[in-house]
Motif scaffolding. Structure first.
Motif, PDB file in Angstrom:
ATOM      1  N   ALA A 160     137.071  15.888 -12.525  1.00  0.00           N
ATOM      2  CA  ALA A 160     136.905  15.779 -11.233  1.00  0.00           C
ATOM      3  C   ALA A 160     136.741  14.434 -10.548  1.00  0.00           C
ATOM      4  CB  ALA A 160     135.373  16.453 -10.993  1.00  0.00           C
ATOM      5  N   ASP A 161     136.865  14.058  -9.331  1.00  0.00           N
ATOM      6  CA  ASP A 161     136.697  12.678  -8.870  1.00  0.00           C
ATOM      7  C   ASP A 161     136.218  12.638  -7.452  1.00  0.00           C
ATOM      8  OD1 ASP A 161     139.412  11.969  -6.862  1.00  0.00           O
ATOM      9  OD2 ASP A 161     139.529  13.738  -8.041  1.00  0.00           O
ATOM     10  N   TYR A 162     135.820  11.348  -6.832  1.00  0.00           N
ATOM     11  CA  TYR A 162     135.524  11.219  -5.508  1.00  0.00           C
ATOM     12  C   TYR A 162     135.881   9.835  -5.252  1.00  0.00           C
ATOM     13  CZ  TYR A 162     132.449  10.664  -1.491  1.00  0.00           C
ATOM     14  OH  TYR A 162     132.025  10.510  -0.365  1.00  0.00           O
ATOM     15  N   GLN A 163     136.234   9.716  -3.937  1.00  0.00           N
ATOM     16  CA  GLN A 163     136.961   8.378  -3.554  1.00  0.00           C
ATOM     17  C   GLN A 163     136.598   8.383  -1.729  1.00  0.00           C
ATOM     18  OE1 GLN A 163     141.508   9.124  -2.529  1.00  0.00           O
ATOM     19  NE2 GLN A 163     140.856   9.897  -4.712  1.00  0.00           N
ATOM     20  N   ALA A 164     136.304   7.187  -1.291  1.00  0.00           N
ATOM     21  CA  ALA A 164     135.851   6.978  -0.158  1.00  0.00           C
ATOM     22  C   ALA A 164     136.110   5.238   0.446  1.00  0.00           C
ATOM     23  CB  ALA A 164     134.244   7.500   0.155  1.00  0.00           C
ATOM     24  N   SER A 165     136.383   5.473   1.456  1.00  0.00           N
ATOM     25  CA  SER A 165     136.382   4.077   2.129  1.00  0.00           C
ATOM     26  C   SER A 165     135.083   3.522   2.634  1.00  0.00           C
ATOM     27  CB  SER A 165     137.323   3.881   3.204  1.00  0.00           C
ATOM     28  OG  SER A 165     137.116   4.489   4.427  1.00  0.00           O
ATOM     29  N   PHE A 166     134.883   2.184   2.721  1.00  0.00           N
ATOM     30  CA  PHE A 166     133.591   1.593   3.037  1.00  0.00           C
ATOM     31  C   PHE A 166     133.290   1.846   4.481  1.00  0.00           C
ATOM     32  CE2 PHE A 166     134.511  -1.502  -0.673  1.00  0.00           C
ATOM     33  CZ  PHE A 166     133.741  -0.705  -1.486  1.00  0.00           C
ATOM     34  N   ASN A 167     134.360   2.111   5.474  1.00  0.00           N
ATOM     35  CA  ASN A 167     134.203   2.099   6.761  1.00  0.00           C
ATOM     36  C   ASN A 167     134.028   3.654   6.993  1.00  0.00           C
ATOM     37  OD1 ASN A 167     136.854   3.369   6.494  1.00  0.00           O
ATOM     38  ND2 ASN A 167     137.852   1.717   7.589  1.00  0.00           N
ATOM     39  N   GLY A 168     134.074   4.521   6.195  1.00  0.00           N
ATOM     40  CA  GLY A 168     133.679   6.028   6.439  1.00  0.00           C
ATOM     41  C   GLY A 168     135.214   6.765   7.049  1.00  0.00           C
ATOM     42  N   ARG A 169     136.353   6.227   7.090  1.00  0.00           N
ATOM     43  CA  ARG A 169     137.356   6.768   7.685  1.00  0.00           C
ATOM     44  C   ARG A 169     138.196   7.479   6.763  1.00  0.00           C
ATOM     45  NH1 ARG A 169     139.864   2.328  12.054  1.00  0.00           N
ATOM     46  NH2 ARG A 169     138.187   2.248  13.503  1.00  0.00           N
ATOM     47  N   ARG A 170     138.099   7.512   5.619  1.00  0.00           N
ATOM     48  CA  ARG A 170     138.907   8.121   4.341  1.00  0.00           C
ATOM     49  C   ARG A 170     137.832   8.445   3.312  1.00  0.00           C
ATOM     50  NH1 ARG A 170     144.350   6.541   3.643  1.00  0.00           N
ATOM     51  NH2 ARG A 170     143.949   8.087   1.937  1.00  0.00           N
ATOM     52  N   LYS A 171     138.284  10.001   3.050  1.00  0.00           N
ATOM     53  CA  LYS A 171     137.482  10.321   1.897  1.00  0.00           C
ATOM     54  C   LYS A 171     138.049  11.510   1.324  1.00  0.00           C
ATOM     55  CE  LYS A 171     133.190  11.296   3.323  1.00  0.00           C
ATOM     56  NZ  LYS A 171     131.806  11.547   3.836  1.00  0.00           N
ATOM     57  N   ALA A 172     137.979  11.581   0.099  1.00  0.00           N
ATOM     58  CA  ALA A 172     138.358  12.873  -0.669  1.00  0.00           C
ATOM     59  C   ALA A 172     137.668  13.059  -1.851  1.00  0.00           C
ATOM     60  CB  ALA A 172     139.828  12.595  -1.075  1.00  0.00           C
ATOM     61  N   TRP A 173     137.731  14.469  -2.176  1.00  0.00           N
ATOM     62  CA  TRP A 173     136.990  14.774  -3.707  1.00  0.00           C
ATOM     63  C   TRP A 173     137.234  16.184  -3.995  1.00  0.00           C
ATOM     64  CZ3 TRP A 173     134.428  19.437  -2.981  1.00  0.00           C
ATOM     65  CH2 TRP A 173     134.003  19.830  -1.537  1.00  0.00           C
ATOM     66  N   GLY A 174     137.273  16.579  -5.237  1.00  0.00           N
ATOM     67  CA  GLY A 174     137.738  17.681  -5.603  1.00  0.00           C
ATOM     68  C   GLY A 174     137.496  17.929  -7.390  1.00  0.00           C
ATOM     69  N   ALA A 175     137.994  19.056  -7.845  1.00  0.00           N
ATOM     70  CA  ALA A 175     137.745  19.289  -9.233  1.00  0.00           C
ATOM     71  C   ALA A 175     139.021  20.168  -9.473  1.00  0.00           C
ATOM     72  CB  ALA A 175     136.478  19.949  -9.564  1.00  0.00           C
ATOM     73  N   ASP A 176     139.533  19.823 -10.837  1.00  0.00           N
ATOM     74  CA  ASP A 176     140.670  20.524 -11.237  1.00  0.00           C
ATOM     75  C   ASP A 176     140.562  21.123 -12.668  1.00  0.00           C
ATOM     76  OD1 ASP A 176     142.255  20.099  -8.790  1.00  0.00           O
ATOM     77  OD2 ASP A 176     142.254  18.056  -9.489  1.00  0.00           O
ATOM     78  N   LEU A 177     141.537  22.103 -13.011  1.00  0.00           N
ATOM     79  CA  LEU A 177     141.473  22.506 -14.345  1.00  0.00           C
ATOM     80  C   LEU A 177     142.991  22.147 -14.765  1.00  0.00           C
ATOM     81  CD1 LEU A 177     139.769  25.987 -14.338  1.00  0.00           C
ATOM     82  CD2 LEU A 177     139.056  23.769 -15.594  1.00  0.00           C
ATOM     83  N   ARG A 178     143.264  21.725 -16.127  1.00  0.00           N
ATOM     84  CA  ARG A 178     144.483  21.377 -16.623  1.00  0.00           C
ATOM     85  C   ARG A 178     144.716  21.911 -17.656  1.00  0.00           C
ATOM     86  NH1 ARG A 178     143.610  14.884 -15.755  1.00  0.00           N
ATOM     87  NH2 ARG A 178     143.410  14.936 -13.347  1.00  0.00           N
ATOM     88  N   TYR A 196     140.174  22.751  -6.507  1.00  0.00           N
ATOM     89  CA  TYR A 196     140.090  22.897  -5.292  1.00  0.00           C
ATOM     90  C   TYR A 196     139.770  21.351  -4.845  1.00  0.00           C
ATOM     91  CZ  TYR A 196     137.431  23.528  -0.976  1.00  0.00           C
ATOM     92  OH  TYR A 196     136.882  23.547   0.468  1.00  0.00           O
ATOM     93  N   ARG A 197     140.306  20.837  -3.512  1.00  0.00           N
ATOM     94  CA  ARG A 197     140.145  19.627  -2.971  1.00  0.00           C
ATOM     95  C   ARG A 197     140.086  19.660  -1.550  1.00  0.00           C
ATOM     96  NH1 ARG A 197     140.699  15.547  -5.815  1.00  0.00           N
ATOM     97  NH2 ARG A 197     141.384  13.170  -5.027  1.00  0.00           N
ATOM     98  N   HIS A 198     139.290  18.411  -1.345  1.00  0.00           N
ATOM     99  CA  HIS A 198     138.908  18.121   0.229  1.00  0.00           C
ATOM    100  C   HIS A 198     139.524  16.919   0.609  1.00  0.00           C
ATOM    101  CE1 HIS A 198     136.575  17.982   3.914  1.00  0.00           C
ATOM    102  NE2 HIS A 198     136.450  16.701   3.499  1.00  0.00           N
ATOM    103  N   LEU A 199     140.212  16.914   1.714  1.00  0.00           N
ATOM    104  CA  LEU A 199     140.920  15.461   2.237  1.00  0.00           C
ATOM    105  C   LEU A 199     140.290  15.393   3.495  1.00  0.00           C
ATOM    106  CD1 LEU A 199     144.357  15.959   0.830  1.00  0.00           C
ATOM    107  CD2 LEU A 199     142.628  14.680  -0.209  1.00  0.00           C
ATOM    108  N   GLU A 200     139.889  14.009   3.893  1.00  0.00           N
ATOM    109  CA  GLU A 200     139.565  13.721   5.175  1.00  0.00           C
ATOM    110  C   GLU A 200     140.083  12.184   5.774  1.00  0.00           C
ATOM    111  OE1 GLU A 200     135.113  12.829   7.493  1.00  0.00           O
ATOM    112  OE2 GLU A 200     135.353  14.168   5.601  1.00  0.00           O
ATOM    113  N   THR A 201     140.674  12.286   6.807  1.00  0.00           N
ATOM    114  CA  THR A 201     141.169  10.939   7.304  1.00  0.00           C
ATOM    115  C   THR A 201     140.588  10.959   8.792  1.00  0.00           C
ATOM    116  OG1 THR A 201     143.365  12.008   8.186  1.00  0.00           O
ATOM    117  CG2 THR A 201     143.098  11.272   5.763  1.00  0.00           C
TER     118      THR A 201
END
Length: 284
Positions: A160-178, A196-201
């Motif tokens: 699982a991971d989470y990433q985001a920009s400091f200005n709030g314009r980019r964001k992504a999170w999700g969890a995976d099975l491998r 499952y994954r969420h992407l936001e630009t």
């Protein structure tokens, strides 16, 4: 006495020194001859006796050795008699109780080669680092994630991971099975990805099913170094489908700490985005 008397006695003695000397010489010669004959005769008679005795002694030794060999009892191994059982190790009970590995070996000797194949060549990692979103005016950001949590002693892991920009314009999170299809100890492995994954630009937002495949190369085992390449899709087969290509590098700095680098390309119909991340990983 005159000089002549040294060689001859006076006539009145009735015997000359010459006669006396001659008689003594003969006695000495006869004595020497007699001694030599006696000694020779003794030697001639003794040699055959000594030779005979040595031969008899040698024959007696050979006969005695043969009899000793014949009288030696012959031992034969009975195939029906099982070999003696090995005695247990004389170890301190406290040492055995404090060592699970020793308990396992005493219970049953493991297959070491098989264990090496099944012992994971990579480890569970907790990561934290800095991200640069180059396509969003090189906006800075951060990322955090948990990679390859093993679910039992199988090839199935959770990430699982989470990433985001400091200005709030980019964001992504999700969890995976491998699920790694090859033995976990392999230097090359392949795993299908499902999650499952969420992407936001700033231009679009999408979320949904996340499917793909992950190729893992491990030049040095137990997390010392590895390279992974993941190709996946979010909401595949829909109008909001987004392709993700992720290349990751990891190199251990200490036994439990390592440096990681990640390059990701995000391809959507609206636009193409990219991200570069660098951070630290703590290995469990």
């Amino acid at each position: 006495m005159t000089p002549g008397s040294l060689l001859r006695l006076d006539a009145s003695d009735g015997l000359s020194l010459e006669c006396a000397t001659g008689f003594a010489s003969k006695l000495i010669i006869y004595g020497l001859l007699l001694s030599g004959v006696v000694t020779s005769a003794y030697s001639v008679q003794a040699l055959p006796s000594a030779s005979y005795s040595a031969r008899d002694l040698r024959e007696q030794k050979e006969v005695g050795l043969a009899e000793a060999i014949a009288d030696t009892p012959k031992t034969t191994q009975n195939p029906e008699v099982p070999p003696p059982a090995t005695s247990p190790l004389d170890l301190d009970p406290q040492l055995i109780e404090s060592s699970p590995v020793l308990q396992r070996w005493l219970d049953q000797v493991p297959d070491v080669l098989e264990d090496i194949k099944r012992d994971p060549s990579f480890r569970t990692r907790l990561r934290l680092g800095y991200s640069s979103f180059a396509s969003s005016n090189r906006a800075g950001g951060w990322h955090v994630g948990l990679e390859d949590v093993f679910l039992g002693r199988t090839g199935l892991t959770l990430s699982a991971d989470y990433q985001a920009s400091f200005n709030g314009r980019r964001k992504a999170w999700g969890a995976d099975l491998r699920y790694y299809v090859r033995p976990l100890g392999s230097h090359i492995n392949l795993a299908p990805v499902l999650g499952y994954r969420h992407l936001e630009t700033s231009r679009y937002t999408t979320e949904g099913l996340h499917v793909g495949a992950r190729l893992l190369l491990v030049p040095s085992r137990t997390g010392a170094a590895d390279i992974s390449l993941t190709q996946s899709w979010v909401s595949p087969g829909t109008g909001e489908e987004v392709g993700l290509t992720t290349l990751s590098f990891g190199y251990a700095l200490t036994r439990n700490l390592r440096l990681s680098t990640e390059i990701q390309k995000q391809n959507a119909r609206q636009r193409k985005d990219s991200r570069v991340g660098i951070g630290l990983e703590w290995m469990f």
